[in-house]
Design an enzyme around this catalytic site. Structure first.
Site, PDB file in Angstrom:
ATOM      1  N   THR A 383      30.537  39.689  34.269  1.00 17.43           N
ATOM      2  CA  THR A 383      31.051  38.665  33.363  1.00 17.43           C
ATOM      3  C   THR A 383      30.251  37.382  33.534  1.00 17.43           C
ATOM      4  OG1 THR A 383      33.241  39.678  33.570  1.00 17.43           O
ATOM      5  CG2 THR A 383      33.197  37.444  32.718  1.00 17.43           C
ATOM      6  N   ASP A 423      39.161  48.805  31.587  1.00 15.30           N
ATOM      7  CA  ASP A 423      40.063  47.772  32.092  1.00 15.30           C
ATOM      8  C   ASP A 423      41.524  48.142  31.876  1.00 15.30           C
ATOM      9  OD1 ASP A 423      38.674  45.851  33.408  1.00 15.30           O
ATOM     10  OD2 ASP A 423      38.761  44.342  31.844  1.00 15.30           O
ATOM     11  N   SER A 449      41.110  39.443  33.348  1.00 12.13           N
ATOM     12  CA  SER A 449      41.181  38.360  34.324  1.00 12.13           C
ATOM     13  C   SER A 449      40.430  37.119  33.859  1.00 12.13           C
ATOM     14  CB  SER A 449      40.608  38.819  35.667  1.00 12.13           C
ATOM     15  OG  SER A 449      41.457  39.772  36.267  1.00 12.13           O
ATOM     16  N   GLY A 470      33.650  37.730  37.773  1.00 12.98           N
ATOM     17  CA  GLY A 470      34.104  38.337  39.011  1.00 12.98           C
ATOM     18  C   GLY A 470      35.225  39.337  38.910  1.00 12.98           C
ATOM     19  N   GLY A 471      35.535  39.853  37.711  1.00 15.49           N
ATOM     20  CA  GLY A 471      36.607  40.829  37.607  1.00 15.49           C
ATOM     21  C   GLY A 471      37.929  40.244  38.072  1.00 15.49           C
TER      22      GLY A 471
END
Length: 568
Positions: A383, A423, A449, A470-471
Site C-alpha cells: 500500500t 482481504d 485497514s 502496512g496492511g
C-alpha cells in the site's frame, strides 16, 4: 451520501466530545502548498500540477498515475483506495471510497477448496479470483469532477512521459523484485522486470513501460471509460478469468463500478478533531485506539519509557479485537460505529489494561454490536499513502493499494491488477454457523485497514493529515506516529522514525533493534516479547501545522519526500 459539516455541536455530542469546535473562519487566500509521497518522482509530478494552478484533487490524479508506474509493488490504477478530502472554503470533509468490489458472480465459498477448507494464501493471491473490480480510477475521476481546476486530460503528462522514457529502478523497488513473495513467480511479474541478457532488474537499471504510456494517453483523452470499458476492460476480464482458479468478473462488473462518497467518522484527540473514513475502512478502529490511549497517562511519558509502549501495545490489542470482529462493508453487515467510539465504552476497555500483558483480548460488546463469528481474515501489506495541499488550502489525504506486493501478479496495459478480494475472510461462517463480518458476497467491499486521516483544530481549520501503508499494521503505525508527534512533542520526521510496535492478539511485532535500551527487557518482564518483522513495514506520511508552519515528514523506511511550495 452528502458530505458532512464537521463543526456542528450535535455531531460532537454523538461522538462523545468534550471539546467545543467553532465554525470555520474564512481560509487564507494563499497557503503553503505541499506534496508528501513515498516516491520523489511521484511527489514532483504532483507539485508540477500545483505549480500550474491545479488543485489538490488534480495533483492527486498525477501522483497516483505516477505511483502506479514507479511504485507498482504498493499501489496503482489496477487497485483502489480511500481519499479523505478537506474543502478549505466550506470546512467540509468528504470521504471518497474507491474500495474494490467483489464481482456479481462471486460466491462465499470462492476461497475454499473442494473439501471446504480455506485455500493457502499463496495459492489464492495468484488466482484470478483474487482481483476485485478496481476503484482507483473511478475515485480519482469523481474527486476531480468535484474539485478539479485543470482538465483531466492535462494530468497525465508526467507519468506518460516517464513511462516512455523510463525511470531508474530504486533500491526499494529492486528489493521487492528480488524478494521472496508469491507474485515474484508469476509470469507477468518476471516478464515485466526481466533484464536484457538475463536475470531481473536491479537498482540503477532503467525500466520503460510503453504499454502504460499508451494506456495513459487513452485515459487522458477518453476519461475513465478508457479503463472501465473497451479494450482495457476486456483485457482485465481476460486476465482475471485465466487459470489458475479463474475469477468471475465481467464487463458489466467494470461498467457498473461506482465510488461512494461517505461521511467521515470524527472524534476528538487532545486539541484536535480527527476525521477518518467509515467502514469498510478501519477508521473507527483508529479513533477507538486513540480514545483509549487518551484515557491513560501515555502523554506524560515518552519514547524511552517502557510503560508508554506497554500502554500502547495493550490498547492496540483491545482495538484490534474489536476492529477484527465488527468492521465490514456496512451495506452487508451492521457495524456498531457509534458504540465502538463511545467514551464510556472506551473507558471500560481501557480499564482492562493492567500491570501485565493480558491474554489475547476478546472483542468487547459495544452498543449495537451484532452476533458474529471470530474474524479469520489474513491481510498482507502492499500500500501507499500521500498528502497534497494546494495554495487555496484544500487537502487530499489518500491511501491507495493493490493489496499484496505487485497485487495478483497479473498485468494489463502496463499496470498490475489487485488481489484485494483476499482481504475477505476465506471462510464465510464459523463452526456454529455464525457469519463473519468480512465474508465474501457479490458486490461487497472487503474490510480495509487503510485510514487516511485529516485533523482539524478547534476553529475547524486544517491542522494535519496522516496515513500509512502496512496492511493490518497501518492502524498501529499511524497511532504510534500521532502519539509521538502530539503527545511526546517530537518533530514529525522524528515521530515517524520512532520504532514501530504492532500488538495484535498474542503477537508483538516490531523493530526490535530500534527501541531505547531497556525498553524491550522491561516489556518482556510484563509478558510482551517483541519479535522483529511485520509485513512490508510502515510507509507513514504526515503533516502537522505547528505555529502556522508545515511540519511534514516521510517514512524513512521508504523513499519518500516532502515538497513545500511557499505562499505566493
Amino acid at each position: 451520501m452528502p458530505v458532512i459539516r464537521l463543526f456542528l455541536l450535535p455531531l460532537l455530542l454523538v461522538l462523545g466530545s468534550c471539546a467545543t469546535v467553532l465554525p470555520p473562519t474564512e481560509a487564507p487566500a494563499k497557503e503553503e502548498a505541499f506534496v508528501v509521497a513515498a516516491n520523489p518522482i511521484a511527489a514532483r509530478a504532483g507539485m508540477e500540477v500545483l505549480e500550474r494552478g491545479g488543485s489538490a484533487a488534480d495533483a492527486a490524479v498525477a501522483v497516483e498515475a505516477m505511483l502506479s508506474l514507479v511504485e507498482p509493488q504498493s499501489s496503482g490504477l489496477g487497485g483502489g483506495g480511500f481519499m479523505t478530502y478537506f474543502d478549505a472554503s466550506s470546512g467540509k470533509v468528504t470521504i471518497y471510497d474507491g474500495r474494490e468490489t467483489a464481482p456479481a458472480q462471486a460466491s462465499p465459498s470462492m476461497f475454499l477448496d473442494s473439501t471446504g477448507r480455506p485455500l493457502p494464501f499463496a495459492q489464492a493471491v495468484l488466482s484470478g479470483r483474487a482481483t476485485g473490480v478496481p476503484g482507483a480510477v473511478a475515485l480519482l475521476a469523481e474527486a476531480h469532477r468535484d474539485h478539479g481546476n485543470l482538465r483531466w486530460s492535462d494530468l497525465f503528462d508526467a507519468a506518460r512521459q516517464t513511462a516512455e522514457d523510463g525511470f531508474i529502478v530504486s533500491p526499494r523497488l529492486a528489493r521487492m523484485i528480488a524478494g521472496d513473495f508469491p507474485q515474484n513467480a508469476a509470469p507477468d511479474v518476471r516478464a515485466y522486470f526481466a533484464r536484457a541478457g538475463g536475470g531481473l532488474l536491479k537498482a540503477g537499471d532503467r525500466l520503460r513501460n510503453p504499454a502504460y504510456a499508451a494506456f495513459l494517453d487513452r485515459l487522458a483523452s477518453e476519461g475513465p471509460s478508457a479503463f472501465y470499458a473497451g479494450s482495457t476492460a476486456a483485457k482485465i476480464i481476460g486476465r482475471t478469468r485465466a487459470a489458475p482458479l479463474g475469477g468471475s468478473m465481467t464487463m458489466a462488473d467494470l461498467a457498473s463500478y461506482r465510488p461512494i462518497k461517505r461521511n467521515p467518522v470524527c472524534r476528538p484527540y487532545r486539541v484536535y478533531l480527527v476525521c477518518a473514513p467509515p467502514p469498510p475502512s478501519s477508521g473507527v478502529g483508529m479513533l477507538a485506539l486513540l480514545g483509549m490511549l487518551e484515557k491513560t497517562d501515555i502523554a506524560r511519558r515518552g519514547p524511552v519509557d517502557p510503560q508508554a509502549w506497554f500502554l500502547f501495545a495493550e490498547a492496540s490489542r483491545l482495538m484490534y479485537a474489536d476492529r477484527d470482529q465488527f468492521v465490514g462493508d456496512p451495506a452487508f453487515v451492521r457495524v456498531p460505529v457509534q458504540g465502538m467510539v463511545d467514551s464510556d465504552y472506551l473507558t471500560e476497555r481501557a480499564q482492562l489494561i493492567g500491570q501485565q500483558a493480558m491474554p489475547a483480548p476478546k472483542p468487547g460488546n459495544p452498543a449495537g454490536a451484532p452476533a458474529l463469528a471470530a474474524d479469520r481474515t489474513y491481510e498482507p501489506a502492499g500500500t501507499t499513502h500521500f498528502i497534497v495541499r494546494d495554495g487555496r488550502g484544500n487537502v487530499v489525504s489518500m491511501t491507495a493499494t493493490v493489496e499484496s506486493i505487485f497485487g495478483a501478479g497479473r498485468m494489463v496495459d502496463g499496470f498490475f491488477l489487485n488481489n484485494q478480494l483476499t482481504d475477505f475472510a476465506f471462510s464465510p461462517v464459523d463452526s456454529a454457523g455464525r457469519p463473519q463480518a468480512n465474508a465474501v458476497a457479490p458486490g461487497k467491499r472487503p474490510r480495509s485497514s487503510m485510514t487516511p486521516l485529516i485533523l482539524l483544530d478547534r476553529q475547524g481549520h486544517f491542522a494535519g493529515a496522516i496515513g500509512s501503508a502496512g496492511g493490518n499494521a497501518i492502524l498501529a503505525y499511524v497511532a504510534k506516529s500521532l502519539v509521538a508527534a502530539i503527545d511526546w512533542g517530537l518533530p514529525m520526521q522524528d515521530a515517524l522514525a520512532a520504532p514501530n510496535l504492532v500488538a495484535r492478539g498474542s503477537n508483538f511485532n516490531g523493530e526490535a533493534t530500534k527501541f531505547a535500551p531497556g525498553v524491550l527487557e522491561a516489556l518482556a518482564a510484563r509478558g510482551m516479547t517483541v519479535k522483529p518483522g511485520q509485513g512490508e513495514d510502515s510507509g507513514v506520511h504526515a503533516v502537522l501545522i505547528r505555529d502556522g508552519k508545515v511540519d511534514g515528514g516521510f517514512d524513512p523506511r521508504r523513499e519518500g519526500v516532502v515538497l513545500v511550495k511557499p505562499r505566493g
